[in-house]
Design an enzyme around this catalytic site. Structure first.
Site, mmCIF file in Angstrom:
data_model
loop_
_atom_site.group_PDB
_atom_site.id
_atom_site.type_symbol
_atom_site.label_atom_id
_atom_site.label_comp_id
_atom_site.label_asym_id
_atom_site.label_seq_id
_atom_site.Cartn_x
_atom_site.Cartn_y
_atom_site.Cartn_z
ATOM 1 N N HIS A 51 0.835 -1.208 0.000
ATOM 2 C CA HIS A 51 0.000 0.000 0.000
ATOM 3 C C HIS A 51 0.874 1.265 0.000
ATOM 4 O O HIS A 51 1.938 1.281 0.632
ATOM 5 C CB HIS A 51 -0.901 -0.018 1.244
ATOM 6 C CG HIS A 51 -1.900 1.098 1.287
ATOM 7 N ND1 HIS A 51 -1.742 2.198 2.098
ATOM 8 C CD2 HIS A 51 -3.060 1.285 0.614
ATOM 9 C CE1 HIS A 51 -2.773 3.010 1.935
ATOM 10 N NE2 HIS A 51 -3.591 2.482 1.047
ATOM 11 N N SER A 108 -9.422 -14.845 -0.949
ATOM 12 C CA SER A 108 -9.505 -13.406 -1.195
ATOM 13 C C SER A 108 -10.837 -13.060 -1.860
ATOM 14 O O SER A 108 -11.401 -13.864 -2.601
ATOM 15 C CB SER A 108 -8.347 -12.974 -2.101
ATOM 16 O OG SER A 108 -8.568 -11.656 -2.568
#
Ligand SMILES: Cc1ncc(COP(=O)(O)O)c(C=O)c1O
Length: 395
Positions: A137, A338
């Protein structure tokens, strides 16, 4: 502490606040309608929206503030520490954090949790080198600048995991410098999980004994604890700290998160502050006291079984999305465990309409618990049309 003092007599409070002027109320109503419209197309970011917390509204009348260590006492008694402690306890159990050896608090989000983990690491190893993959990120690059820490970006694989060969070779070149590894437990774009067993095996193989592992589990930190066969993600996998967002899988109207770390690392940074009468162990001074109430409410409403069911439904919805893409001949995919479904980047118009996050030549939708089959079918049809794909439009 609250029981230790007699109550101050009632009736000493202020006059009621003036009403909102009619034109301001109308404006706010229009804004509410806009939010309601937008929520129907909220499929591109990992924030659940299947909640309502009316029980929190009465607390908007108090200047509550969780300044300081939630596990201590504070002179500032309008706090929600007792709820914060229970929320942290819930996360500790789910993140396999040994009781009595770890500590945590409710943060303003995943970014603060990452800052906290890397701050503890830098205090432990001031000369340490931070390693993170190119799929990490964007907050990581900013955090190392804020901390003035040295860092090396490691190559990432196309599927979002860290390039283990590049990590190994880079670690090998600097064996004298304690590595601070930021491992992704669910990358932002691909939902990829960096292998903690492989990372630990590398450290062992290179005989590096002074190291720190921080797990960025912003989204997957509240998914993996509820699946049958999770990738390793928690303290039992040898991590030193972890950051999870509260507004992502659990869902909250205000950004929030939880950071959990080894108690011994936290003790190194703790300072006693007379002004508030407690230990200063957190990044921020004043902290949101409503966020722990929201998370506490969610945990109690859904319970373990309900949270597990939300995870199962979301994963099934991700598979439904992949099927819908396949019906148009478009290859979409997701990692095991996921809910991030990756597909080729569509037009800017479709990105805007469905609030989809793009990166280079890919984009994703994230099937959070509020995402319905109708939303998925409509979004996939729009993506397919923008990519010029033809296929079976009937779900
Ligand atoms: C993997 C990852 N880490 C950290 C963050 C930052 O979290 P927050 O937005 O809660 O600060 C995000 C946000 O999307 C994320 O995906």
């Amino acid at each position: 502490m609250s029981d230790a003092y007699p109550a101050v007599p009632a009736g000493l409070g202020p006059e009621p606040m003036p009403h909102l002027p009619p034109e301001a109320a109308v404006r706010l109503q229009g804004f509410l309608t806009r939010m309601e419209e937008l929520s129907g197309s909220f499929i591109g970011y990992p924030c659940s929206q299947d909640y309502d917390y009316p029980e929190i509204a009465p607390f908007l009348r108090f200047s509550m503030n969780n300044v300081g260590d939630p596990f201590g006492e504070s002179f500032f008694r309008e706090n929600s520490f007792e709820f914060e402690r229970e929320v942290v306890g819930f996360f500790q159990r789910r993140l396999r954090a040994p009781e009595g050896e770890t500590w945590g608090y409710v943060t303003a989000g995943g970014t603060e949790g990452n800052l906290y983990g890397l701050y503890l690491a830098r205090e432990l190893y001031p000369d340490g080198m931070v390693y993170y993959s190119e799929h990490t990120h964007y907050s990581a690059a900013k955090i190392v600048r804020v901390l003035g820490a040295r860092s090396i970006m490691i190559r990432g694989r196309d599927d979002g995991e860290i390039d283990y060969d590049d990590l190994y070779e880079t670690l090998q070149m600097r064996r004298d410098v304690p590595p601070i590894i930021l491992a992704n437990i669910g990358t932002t774009m691909h939902g990829a999980v960096d292998s903690l067993p492989l990372i630990r095996a590398m450290l062992k193989d290179l005989a590096i004994t002074r190291h720190y592992i921080h797990a960025d589990a912003a989204l997957s930190g509240m998914i993996l604890p509820f699946v049958k066969d999770p990738q390793q993600f928690g303290f039992d996998a040898g991590i030193d700290s972890i950051a999870v967002s509260g507004h992502k899988f659990i869902g909250s109207p205000m950004p929030c998160g939880v950071a959990v770390a080894q108690q011994r690392h936290v003790d190194r940074v703790a300072r006693s502050v007379e002004y508030v009468g407690c230990r200063d162990t957190t990044i921020a001074g004043s902290r949101n006291a409503l966020a722990p109430l929201v998370l506490w409410s969610a945990i109690n409403r859904w319970g373990e079984d309900g949270l597990g069911e939300r995870v199962r439904r979301s994963i099934a919805m991700a598979d439904y999305a992949i099927e819908r893409f396949a019906a148009y001949g478009i290859r979409a995919w997701r990692h095991r465990n996921s809910v991030t479904v990756v597909f080729p980047r569509p037009s800017a118009e479709v990105i805007g309409r469905w609030q989809i996050a793009p990166s280079r030549d890919i984009a994703h939708i994230i099937t959070m618990p509020h995402v319905t089959r109708g939303m998925v079918s409509a979004a996939v049809a729009d993506v397919a049309a923008s990519l010029g794909a033809e296929g079976n439009a009937t779900p």
